[in-house]
Design a protein around this motif. Structure first.
Motif, PDB file in Angstrom:
ATOM      1  N   VAL A 134      -2.755 -20.055  33.930  1.00  0.00           N
ATOM      2  CA  VAL A 134      -1.659 -20.700  34.683  1.00  0.00           C
ATOM      3  C   VAL A 134      -0.387 -20.707  33.851  1.00  0.00           C
ATOM      4  O   VAL A 134       0.692 -20.345  34.338  1.00  0.00           O
ATOM      5  N   VAL A 173       2.539 -22.832  44.204  1.00  0.00           N
ATOM      6  CA  VAL A 173       1.122 -22.710  43.881  1.00  0.00           C
ATOM      7  C   VAL A 173       0.582 -21.339  44.290  1.00  0.00           C
ATOM      8  O   VAL A 173      -0.202 -20.726  43.563  1.00  0.00           O
ATOM      9  N   SER A 174       1.018 -20.833  45.448  1.00  0.00           N
ATOM     10  CA  SER A 174       0.517 -19.530  45.914  1.00  0.00           C
ATOM     11  C   SER A 174       0.875 -18.420  44.948  1.00  0.00           C
ATOM     12  O   SER A 174       0.041 -17.558  44.615  1.00  0.00           O
ATOM     13  N   LEU A 203       1.688 -18.801  41.736  1.00  0.00           N
ATOM     14  CA  LEU A 203       0.945 -19.037  40.500  1.00  0.00           C
ATOM     15  C   LEU A 203      -0.473 -18.497  40.607  1.00  0.00           C
ATOM     16  O   LEU A 203      -0.984 -17.847  39.686  1.00  0.00           O
ATOM     17  N   ALA A 204      -1.123 -18.767  41.733  1.00  0.00           N
ATOM     18  CA  ALA A 204      -2.491 -18.302  41.941  1.00  0.00           C
ATOM     19  C   ALA A 204      -2.556 -16.784  41.938  1.00  0.00           C
ATOM     20  O   ALA A 204      -3.481 -16.182  41.376  1.00  0.00           O
ATOM     21  N   LYS A 251      -6.368 -20.298  44.997  1.00  0.00           N
ATOM     22  CA  LYS A 251      -5.269 -21.236  45.173  1.00  0.00           C
ATOM     23  C   LYS A 251      -5.728 -22.680  44.995  1.00  0.00           C
ATOM     24  O   LYS A 251      -5.018 -23.505  44.413  1.00  0.00           O
ATOM     25  N   SER A 252      -6.928 -22.990  45.481  1.00  0.00           N
ATOM     26  CA  SER A 252      -7.441 -24.355  45.346  1.00  0.00           C
ATOM     27  C   SER A 252      -7.635 -24.729  43.878  1.00  0.00           C
ATOM     28  O   SER A 252      -7.383 -25.871  43.467  1.00  0.00           O
ATOM     29  N   VAL A 270      -5.945 -23.437  41.264  1.00  0.00           N
ATOM     30  CA  VAL A 270      -4.622 -23.604  40.664  1.00  0.00           C
ATOM     31  C   VAL A 270      -4.001 -24.920  41.108  1.00  0.00           C
ATOM     32  O   VAL A 270      -3.355 -25.623  40.315  1.00  0.00           O
ATOM     33  N   SER A 271      -4.214 -25.307  42.340  1.00  0.00           N
ATOM     34  CA  SER A 271      -3.672 -26.566  42.843  1.00  0.00           C
ATOM     35  C   SER A 271      -4.231 -27.755  42.055  1.00  0.00           C
ATOM     36  O   SER A 271      -3.494 -28.663  41.666  1.00  0.00           O
ATOM     37  N   ALA A 316      -2.859 -27.578  38.419  1.00  0.00           N
ATOM     38  CA  ALA A 316      -1.444 -27.940  38.397  1.00  0.00           C
ATOM     39  C   ALA A 316      -1.262 -29.450  38.536  1.00  0.00           C
ATOM     40  O   ALA A 316      -0.418 -30.048  37.861  1.00  0.00           O
ATOM     41  N   ARG A 350       7.036 -30.909  38.558  1.00  0.00           N
ATOM     42  CA  ARG A 350       7.056 -30.519  39.967  1.00  0.00           C
ATOM     43  C   ARG A 350       8.362 -30.975  40.602  1.00  0.00           C
ATOM     44  O   ARG A 350       8.799 -32.117  40.436  1.00  0.00           O
ATOM     45  N   LEU A 401       6.890 -25.502  40.784  1.00  0.00           N
ATOM     46  CA  LEU A 401       6.364 -25.982  39.513  1.00  0.00           C
ATOM     47  C   LEU A 401       7.103 -25.311  38.359  1.00  0.00           C
ATOM     48  O   LEU A 401       7.441 -24.121  38.433  1.00  0.00           O
TER      49      LEU A 401
END
Length: 254
Positions: free
Chosen positions: A19, A32-33, A35-36, A43-44, A46-47, A50, A61, A66
């Motif tokens: 990340v 987030v998308s 970053l993932a 994505k979940s 990374v969420s 984060a 944030r 982010l």
């Protein structure tokens, strides 16, 4: 390139690192998308990561974006200073090694301990007092007493108090004797110890002073425990400390 197999096998630390590495030098914030996608993680995942990093201030944030957090920059400042000290010191340390044949170490004072930030091995098969990043009690090392001898009284008082609180049968602290030793180090410009840090090893160190006379660090040599160790290495050690102090002052290090 990270693959799907990689995402299934890596540790939590690997995922957090992925990340952080997803951020580019010129990014103005990432969702987030994105970053993932860059980290090649769900994505979940990374969420969740984060959210934890925001809580700990490693990420900031702002709406849906982010950013690398303030705490990372605070930690980086703590690393930058020793890195610059090492860069300036290593040529002087190598010269001191060549002059004495002994292993040379550089340390800074942090709390009641000295932290080794660089060493150069000598010709003999000697072990440095500590690994890079290793900590030793300031009151029982030549590196520590060299710094303390030229530190403000309030710093010495704080270190002695903490040493007394943590004393063990192996490291008893005699405060009056320590203060007499510090006065002697101020007179000679060189501290010494034999067998306290590493059995069978002798060490000597001199403070690296800034333009105000306050200690920036200490530079020391270590070798086989023998009579007259400090006297033999003192001239080269004092010269190295003086040279290094001038170079560090010129570099704005203090």
């Amino acid at each position: 390139m990270r693959t799907a197999d990689w995402t299934d096998s890596v540790s939590v630390l690997d995922r957090v690192t992925a990340v952080f590495e997803a951020f580019g030098e010129h990014d103005e914030g990432l969702g987030v998308s994105e970053l993932a996608r860059r980290a090649n993680l769900p994505k979940s995942t990374v969420s969740r990561i984060a959210a934890d990093l925001v809580t700990q201030r490693f990420l900031d944030r702002d709406g849906g974006k982010l950013y690398l957090g303030v705490r990372l920059f605070e930690l980086a400042q703590g690393v930058e200073h020793p890195r610059r000290l090492r860069r300036v010191a290593l040529p002087v340390m190598a010269d001191l090694r060549d002059a004495t044949g002994h292993t040379v170490s550089l340390a800074i004072l942090e709390g009641a301990e000295v932290v080794c930030i660089a060493f150069v091995r000598g010709a003999e098969a000697s072990t440095p007092p500590a690994r890079i990043g290793g900590r030793l009690p300031a009151v029982s090392t030549a590196l520590g007493t060299a710094i303390l001898a030229f530190s403000p009284p309030e710093v010495v008082d704080r270190v002695v108090e903490r040493a007394l609180e943590r004393r063990t049968s192996a490291h008893r602290v005699d405060a009056p004797a320590l203060r007499r030793e510090l006065a002697e180090v101020r007179r000679l410009g060189v501290a010494a110890e034999a067998g306290e840090g590493v059995p069978g090893r002798a060490s000597a160190a001199s403070p690296v002073l800034g333009h105000s006379g306050a200690p920036i660090a200490a530079i020391g040599v270590s070798g086989s425990d023998s009579d007259g160790f400090r006297d033999r290495v003192a001239p080269a050690l004092r010269t190295a400390a003086l040279t290094l102090g001038r170079r560090m002052t010129a570099e704005g290090l203090h």
